[in-house]
Motif scaffolding. Structure first.
Motif, PDB file in Angstrom:
ATOM      1  N   LYS A  90      38.347   7.497 -20.567  1.00 49.22           N
ATOM      2  CA  LYS A  90      38.192   8.279 -21.537  1.00 49.22           C
ATOM      3  C   LYS A  90      38.073   7.213 -22.936  1.00 49.22           C
ATOM      4  N   GLY A  91      37.310   7.934 -23.846  1.00 52.51           N
ATOM      5  CA  GLY A  91      37.123   6.982 -25.227  1.00 52.51           C
ATOM      6  C   GLY A  91      36.017   6.146 -24.891  1.00 52.51           C
ATOM      7  N   PHE A  92      35.117   5.967 -26.093  1.00 54.49           N
ATOM      8  CA  PHE A  92      33.700   5.355 -25.816  1.00 54.49           C
ATOM      9  C   PHE A  92      33.745   4.210 -25.154  1.00 54.49           C
ATOM     10  N   GLU A  93      34.633   3.322 -25.573  1.00 53.97           N
ATOM     11  CA  GLU A  93      34.350   2.025 -24.852  1.00 53.97           C
ATOM     12  C   GLU A  93      34.941   1.874 -23.493  1.00 53.97           C
ATOM     13  N   SER A  94      35.887   2.763 -23.124  1.00 56.27           N
ATOM     14  CA  SER A  94      36.431   2.843 -21.793  1.00 56.27           C
ATOM     15  C   SER A  94      35.226   3.466 -21.080  1.00 56.27           C
ATOM     16  N   ALA A  95      34.542   4.432 -21.448  1.00 50.04           N
ATOM     17  CA  ALA A  95      33.589   4.947 -20.580  1.00 50.04           C
ATOM     18  C   ALA A  95      32.392   4.196 -20.512  1.00 50.04           C
ATOM     19  N   VAL A  96      31.892   3.456 -21.721  1.00 51.16           N
ATOM     20  CA  VAL A  96      30.967   2.165 -21.436  1.00 51.16           C
ATOM     21  C   VAL A  96      31.265   1.333 -20.273  1.00 51.16           C
ATOM     22  N   ALA A  97      32.795   0.768 -20.490  1.00 55.29           N
ATOM     23  CA  ALA A  97      32.968  -0.320 -19.688  1.00 55.29           C
ATOM     24  C   ALA A  97      32.592   0.319 -18.080  1.00 55.29           C
ATOM     25  N   TYR A  98      33.038   1.450 -17.828  1.00 57.75           N
ATOM     26  CA  TYR A  98      32.907   1.869 -16.465  1.00 57.75           C
ATOM     27  C   TYR A  98      31.413   2.008 -16.299  1.00 57.75           C
ATOM     28  N   ALA A  99      30.858   2.571 -17.053  1.00 56.68           N
ATOM     29  CA  ALA A  99      29.207   2.784 -16.849  1.00 56.68           C
ATOM     30  C   ALA A  99      28.728   1.309 -16.468  1.00 56.68           C
ATOM     31  N   VAL A 100      28.964   0.434 -17.177  1.00 59.05           N
ATOM     32  CA  VAL A 100      28.434  -1.154 -17.127  1.00 59.05           C
ATOM     33  C   VAL A 100      28.975  -1.655 -15.685  1.00 59.05           C
ATOM     34  N   ARG A 266      28.224 -17.008 -15.923  1.00 56.41           N
ATOM     35  CA  ARG A 266      26.863 -16.736 -15.063  1.00 56.41           C
ATOM     36  C   ARG A 266      26.632 -15.106 -14.875  1.00 56.41           C
ATOM     37  N   LEU A 267      27.666 -14.349 -15.353  1.00 48.44           N
ATOM     38  CA  LEU A 267      27.508 -12.942 -15.555  1.00 48.44           C
ATOM     39  C   LEU A 267      26.899 -12.282 -16.646  1.00 48.44           C
ATOM     40  N   THR A 268      26.625 -13.230 -17.805  1.00 52.49           N
ATOM     41  CA  THR A 268      26.024 -12.772 -19.019  1.00 52.49           C
ATOM     42  C   THR A 268      24.720 -11.978 -18.870  1.00 52.49           C
ATOM     43  N   GLY A 269      23.904 -12.642 -18.128  1.00 55.87           N
ATOM     44  CA  GLY A 269      22.425 -11.949 -18.066  1.00 55.87           C
ATOM     45  C   GLY A 269      22.738 -10.670 -17.046  1.00 55.87           C
ATOM     46  N   CYS A 270      23.446 -10.455 -16.417  1.00 55.34           N
ATOM     47  CA  CYS A 270      23.772  -9.464 -15.347  1.00 55.34           C
ATOM     48  C   CYS A 270      24.331  -8.226 -16.100  1.00 55.34           C
ATOM     49  N   VAL A 271      25.263  -8.542 -16.987  1.00 53.35           N
ATOM     50  CA  VAL A 271      25.902  -7.546 -17.933  1.00 53.35           C
ATOM     51  C   VAL A 271      25.107  -7.154 -18.983  1.00 53.35           C
ATOM     52  N   SER A 272      24.131  -8.014 -19.436  1.00 55.61           N
ATOM     53  CA  SER A 272      23.229  -7.402 -20.492  1.00 55.61           C
ATOM     54  C   SER A 272      22.199  -6.751 -19.674  1.00 55.61           C
ATOM     55  N   GLN A 273      21.490  -6.885 -18.725  1.00 52.09           N
ATOM     56  CA  GLN A 273      20.798  -6.028 -17.976  1.00 52.09           C
ATOM     57  C   GLN A 273      21.375  -4.843 -17.720  1.00 52.09           C
ATOM     58  N   ALA A 274      22.693  -4.660 -17.331  1.00 52.32           N
ATOM     59  CA  ALA A 274      23.278  -3.515 -17.434  1.00 52.32           C
ATOM     60  C   ALA A 274      23.340  -2.531 -18.691  1.00 52.32           C
ATOM     61  N   VAL A 275      23.707  -3.147 -19.688  1.00 54.87           N
ATOM     62  CA  VAL A 275      23.751  -2.437 -20.922  1.00 54.87           C
ATOM     63  C   VAL A 275      22.181  -2.104 -21.261  1.00 54.87           C
ATOM     64  N   ASP A 276      21.140  -3.034 -21.219  1.00 52.61           N
ATOM     65  CA  ASP A 276      19.994  -2.719 -21.517  1.00 52.61           C
ATOM     66  C   ASP A 276      19.538  -1.460 -20.746  1.00 52.61           C
ATOM     67  N   ALA A 277      19.821  -1.469 -19.271  1.00 49.97           N
ATOM     68  CA  ALA A 277      19.543  -0.150 -18.568  1.00 49.97           C
ATOM     69  C   ALA A 277      20.187   1.052 -19.193  1.00 49.97           C
ATOM     70  N   LEU A 278      21.529   0.858 -19.367  1.00 51.70           N
ATOM     71  CA  LEU A 278      22.318   1.976 -20.021  1.00 51.70           C
ATOM     72  C   LEU A 278      21.722   2.835 -21.311  1.00 51.70           C
ATOM     73  N   ARG A 279      21.087   1.745 -21.940  1.00 50.79           N
ATOM     74  CA  ARG A 279      20.619   2.162 -23.405  1.00 50.79           C
ATOM     75  C   ARG A 279      19.217   2.684 -23.081  1.00 50.79           C
ATOM     76  N   ALA A 280      18.571   2.253 -22.121  1.00 48.67           N
ATOM     77  CA  ALA A 280      17.018   3.004 -21.744  1.00 48.67           C
ATOM     78  C   ALA A 280      17.176   4.133 -21.268  1.00 48.67           C
ATOM     79  N   ASP A 281      18.086   4.265 -20.186  1.00 54.75           N
ATOM     80  CA  ASP A 281      18.243   5.657 -19.647  1.00 54.75           C
ATOM     81  C   ASP A 281      18.886   6.662 -20.493  1.00 54.75           C
TER      82      ASP A 281
END
Length: 302
Positions: A90-100, A266-281
């Motif tokens: 619950k809360g914006f950042e918790s929800a974002v973290a689980y979505a990522v 080594r996770l930076t690119g993967c995490v960024s891809q996940a964030v980008d996908a969540l923004r796009a969808d």
């Protein structure tokens, strides 16, 4: 330029010269083995990009194999989290973290949270998390010490007013044009007053947010414009007799919050891809509306 503030969950860390940051990072590198982590998973290598080919769902080189470890500070404040329990989703950042995490192939039961004090999370040195979420603004200075994901939140400007004032009932930008408004000098908040609201009277300009808050309390101004995170803190902890009236649409190329990772992870690119996908969808926009607009009565003023 946004206003400088010290508040829980979004503190301005002590400014470190770039040279000092690099020196500290170099010293830590010299003292710590970089080929493997203590639990046997590979350490984050500098320069690794985390391309799609290396982002196999649920099989990343995480801090603990098979688990995604996420850090945040304690206490974890509303509306970014809820009930000081980041693990409840619950809360914006918790929800974002689980979505990522889900995008990366880690369901909720495969996510672990650890306490990561703000200044420690953003300073040079090894981390005990895979990424940290804590309203950290992406900046060139901080990038000398840590990695950032793509931005997951575009910081918006907001209006706060005393609950018994006329400005508190504003439903649109037009409703604020006749109000006596104030903001800190040299900030995006002041620009929002002059360029977006365009009030009929000259706004009051203050050297600091502390002076602006005092003016609000004693009636020198009817409302203040600050960034939304600051608005939540002022009304929740400093001036409880005030409320968030509303927020403005985010400006292009403005301040963003990013997830924090170890430098060279080594996770930076993967995490960024996940964030980008969540923004796009549309997921990020949906979660922002749910937790930072609807849940806290901070409608977008137009």
């Amino acid at each position: 330029m946004t206003d400088l503030r010290l508040r829980p969950g979004f503190r301005k860390s002590a400014a470190l010269p770039v040279a000092a940051l690099l020196a500290a990072a170099a010293a830590l590198t010299a003292c710590a083995p970089q080929d493997a982590k203590t639990d046997g998973t590979a350490a984050a290598g500098a320069g690794a990009s985390g391309t799609s080919a290396g982002c196999a769902p649920g099989a990343l080189a995480t801090w603990t194999a098979g688990t995604l470890t996420i850090g945040t500070d304690k206490p974890a404040y509303d509306p970014w989290f809820s009930e000081d329990k980041p693990e409840n989703g619950k809360g914006f950042e918790s929800a974002v973290a689980y979505a990522v995490a889900d995008k990366l192939g880690y369901p909720k039961e495969k996510v672990t949270w650890v306490v990561a004090p703000f200044n420690k999370a953003t300073s040079p040195g090894p981390k005990d998390f895979d990424f940290d979420v804590n309203q950290v603004s992406i900046s060139a200075e901080r990038k000398q010490a840590v990695d950032f994901s793509s931005g997951y939140y575009d910081v918006r400007q907001a209006v706060i007013a005393l609950k018994n004032s006329k400005a508190a009932s504003a439903k649109s930008i037009a409703d604020l044009k006749g109000a006596k408004l104030g903001a800190q000098v040299g900030t995006t908040s002041l620009d929002t007053i002059t360029d977006t609201i365009k009030p009929s009277t000259r706004p009051a300009v203050f050297d600091s947010n502390d002076l602006a808050k005092a003016a609000l309390k004693n009636g020198q101004v009817e409302a203040l414009v600050v960034d939304l995170p600051t608005a939540f803190y002022i009304t929740g902890a400093e001036v409880p007799e005030a409320q968030v009236v509303g927020q403005f649409e985010s400006a292009s190329q403005g301040e963003q919050f990013g997830l924090v990772l170890d430098k060279g992870s080594r996770l930076t690119g993967c995490v960024s891809q996940a964030v980008d996908a969540l923004r796009a969808d549309g997921t990020l926009a949906k979660l922002e509306k749910q937790w930072l607009s609807d849940a806290v009565s901070a409608p977008v003023l137009k």
